[in-house]
Design an enzyme around this catalytic site. Structure first.
Site, mmCIF file in Angstrom:
data_model
loop_
_atom_site.group_PDB
_atom_site.id
_atom_site.type_symbol
_atom_site.label_atom_id
_atom_site.label_comp_id
_atom_site.label_asym_id
_atom_site.label_seq_id
_atom_site.Cartn_x
_atom_site.Cartn_y
_atom_site.Cartn_z
ATOM 1 N N ARG A 214 7.018 0.074 1.736
ATOM 2 C CA ARG A 214 6.753 -1.019 2.666
ATOM 3 C C ARG A 214 5.844 -2.056 2.046
ATOM 4 N NH1 ARG A 214 4.391 3.089 6.651
ATOM 5 N NH2 ARG A 214 5.109 4.400 4.972
ATOM 6 N N ASP B 79 -6.325 3.651 11.618
ATOM 7 C CA ASP B 79 -6.014 3.116 10.290
ATOM 8 C C ASP B 79 -7.285 3.316 9.467
ATOM 9 O OD1 ASP B 79 -4.354 1.906 8.451
ATOM 10 O OD2 ASP B 79 -3.667 0.407 9.897
ATOM 11 N N ARG C 39 -7.781 -9.074 11.047
ATOM 12 C CA ARG C 39 -7.708 -10.077 9.963
ATOM 13 C C ARG C 39 -8.515 -11.315 10.280
ATOM 14 N NH1 ARG C 39 -1.785 -9.173 9.388
ATOM 15 N NH2 ARG C 39 -1.892 -7.059 8.563
ATOM 16 N N ARG D 264 0.822 -1.201 0.000
ATOM 17 C CA ARG D 264 0.000 0.000 0.000
ATOM 18 C C ARG D 264 0.863 1.260 0.000
ATOM 19 N NH1 ARG D 264 -4.531 0.266 4.467
ATOM 20 N NH2 ARG D 264 -2.734 -0.305 5.697
ATOM 21 N N TYR D 265 1.913 1.275 0.818
ATOM 22 C CA TYR D 265 2.822 2.417 0.863
ATOM 23 C C TYR D 265 4.005 2.119 -0.069
ATOM 24 C CZ TYR D 265 0.272 3.123 5.233
ATOM 25 O OH TYR D 265 -0.713 3.276 6.162
ATOM 26 N N ASP E 74 -10.113 -1.296 14.710
ATOM 27 C CA ASP E 74 -10.670 -1.224 13.345
ATOM 28 C C ASP E 74 -12.135 -1.679 13.317
ATOM 29 O OD1 ASP E 74 -8.268 -0.363 12.174
ATOM 30 O OD2 ASP E 74 -7.499 -2.416 12.165
ATOM 31 N N CYS F 132 -9.405 -8.950 16.355
ATOM 32 C CA CYS F 132 -8.453 -9.064 15.240
ATOM 33 C C CYS F 132 -9.000 -8.446 13.942
ATOM 34 C CB CYS F 132 -8.127 -10.527 14.994
ATOM 35 S SG CYS F 132 -6.962 -10.735 13.639
ATOM 36 N N LYS G 110 -2.645 5.056 7.766
ATOM 37 C CA LYS G 110 -2.778 5.513 9.153
ATOM 38 C C LYS G 110 -2.786 7.037 9.232
ATOM 39 C CE LYS G 110 -0.062 1.723 10.984
ATOM 40 N NZ LYS G 110 0.254 1.197 9.660
ATOM 41 N N CYS H 82 -7.450 -13.349 18.875
ATOM 42 C CA CYS H 82 -7.890 -12.164 19.618
ATOM 43 C C CYS H 82 -9.229 -11.722 19.039
ATOM 44 C CB CYS H 82 -6.874 -11.048 19.464
ATOM 45 S SG CYS H 82 -5.182 -11.660 19.642
ATOM 46 N N CYS I 237 -2.544 -18.599 14.827
ATOM 47 C CA CYS I 237 -2.135 -17.791 15.983
ATOM 48 C C CYS I 237 -2.332 -18.623 17.242
ATOM 49 C CB CYS I 237 -2.994 -16.545 16.125
ATOM 50 S SG CYS I 237 -3.037 -15.526 14.647
HETATM 51 S S1 SF4 Z 1 -4.450 -9.870 16.470
HETATM 52 FE FE1 SF4 Z 1 -5.125 -11.379 14.919
HETATM 53 S S2 SF4 Z 1 -3.270 -11.915 13.795
HETATM 54 FE FE2 SF4 Z 1 -2.611 -10.941 15.703
HETATM 55 S S3 SF4 Z 1 -2.313 -12.640 17.125
HETATM 56 FE FE3 SF4 Z 1 -4.400 -11.895 17.449
HETATM 57 S S4 SF4 Z 1 -5.665 -13.181 16.110
HETATM 58 FE FE4 SF4 Z 1 -3.540 -13.425 15.430
#
Ligand code: SF4
Length: 359
Positions: free
Chosen positions: A91, A305, A109, A87-88, A268, A107, A312, A104, A100
């Site tokens: 980077r 973001d 993603r 995107r940038y 997000d 998350c 950002k 989380c 993972c």
């Molecule tokens: S934020 Fe998302 S990518 Fe990062 S450790 Fe947690 S679940 Fe995995």
């Protein structure tokens, strides 16, 4: 990783779940798995516990707002090859795994993580490396996922070796939550396998002082001793860490372990996170408190973001009250006003510059 708790019956044998948590585990989106390491589960307190709330889905996670987005940062639109997002100009982000230790609940993603079938293979990696060879403007590669430390030491080292073979790549960044969710993963063998590819920056993601355990401290110390530059990217989460005292306590501990608080992110707008998101005004308020009371070394940039892929933006509390003819009036963290005078020749030079400006 093999001992992660992934099923409702396993979780119920360890934790007395609330009705909301049971409904969340059962009803959550099948695309976004539930998993937690026994270590992370050992940090859980009651249902309001700031660690537990990051890991166990609750009923509110089933709520989708019409403004929620599947891919809030439009990473997929900016993917010239399957596992790389560009995107940038300087980077690129490389997704090396979708696994993972803990999924989380906030998350960004969540559309990808936990889907083992979508794990990138050697041909996708080869295409990404080829793109980097063809795109010399990219100097900084973020190795991300999922959590890259879900891969073996030898696989990670092989990825770093291939990236280091790209002449224009100067910096590698390893984005991992393992120091928080599985700190035992930061072994001497791991750091020895990777340190030969320095400079490697490690971006980790502590959100609350309750995650600051002796095991986590050992992981950070081991990374710093081996020459990794470690930074923390916290995400502001409602009722978990959205108060200045919690952020200060967390950042003090991080600094003691040579981990620089780098970003404080607004969460997000990804589906199922509305109950975890706090207001932008709250983030600014926290930053304002930090600015007056805490060393600059421990003050992260507060960033949003931009949804849709705008990148950002960092926000700061507005401290400029007025400006006229080189006389700037500022407000300090207690609301008192102070004046800064520019030298007259600087004011004159600025005036001429603005008259000469063809716009
Ligand atoms: S934020 Fe998302 S990518 Fe990062 S450790 Fe947690 S679940 Fe995995």
């Amino acid at each position: 990783m093999r001992h992660r708790v992934t099923r409702l019956d396993e979780l119920e044998s360890l934790v007395r779940l609330s009705d909301s948590e049971r409904a969340g585990v059962v009803g959550r989106s099948p695309q976004f798995s539930f998993a937690a390491t026994p270590y992370y589960v050992s940090l859980f307190g009651g249902p309001a516990c700031p660690v537990r709330r990051q890991a166990i889905p609750v009923r509110d996670e089933l709520v989708q707002l019409h403004t929620d987005l599947r891919d809030p940062l439009a990473e997929e639109e900016h993917s010239p090859v399957e596992i790389l997002s560009h995107r940038y100009p300087d980077r690129a982000l490389l997704y090396v795994t979708h696994n993972c230790p803990v999924y989380c609940r906030h998350c960004t993603r969540q559309r990808k993580v936990g889907d083992a079938a979508s794990a990138p293979g050697s041909s996708e990696l080869a295409a990404a490396i080829d793109y980097l060879h063809r795109t010399p403007s990219i100097r900084d590669v973020l190795i991300s996922g999922g959590d890259p430390l879900s891969l073996s030491d030898s696989r990670l080292a092989a990825i770093c070796r291939q990236l280091r073979a790209v002449p224009s790549v100067e910096i590698l960044r390893l984005c991992t939550r393992n120091p928080v969710t599985l700190p035992q993963r930061i072994t001497s063998q791991l750091v020895d396998a990777l340190r030969i590819y320095h400079p490697i920056y490690v971006n980790t993601h502590f959100n609350h002082p309750r995650e600051c355990t002796p095991e986590a401290a050992l992981a950070l110390d081991r990374l710093a001793d081996a020459g990794f530059a470690v930074g923390n990217q916290m995400v502001l989460l409602r009722g978990i860490n959205d108060d200045a005292a919690t952020v200060i306590e967390l950042n003090r501990w991080l600094l003691r372990h040579r981990c620089r608080p780098y970003y404080m992110f607004q969460c997000d707008p990804v589906g199922g996170t509305a109950h975890l998101r706090t207001s932008i005004a709250r983030g600014l308020e926290i930053l304002d408190r930090l600015r007056g009371t805490f060393s600059g070394l421990g003050i992260p940039a507060f960033a949003v973001d931009l949804p849709g892929g705008g990148g950002k933006v960092t926000l700061t509390p507005d401290r400029l009250v007025s400006e006229h003819e080189g006389r700037y009036v500022f407000r300090d963290h207690r609301g008192r006003e102070f004046t800064y005078h520019e030298p007259p020749e600087v004011v004159q030079a600025e005036k001429f510059a603005s008259h000469d400006d063809p716009r």
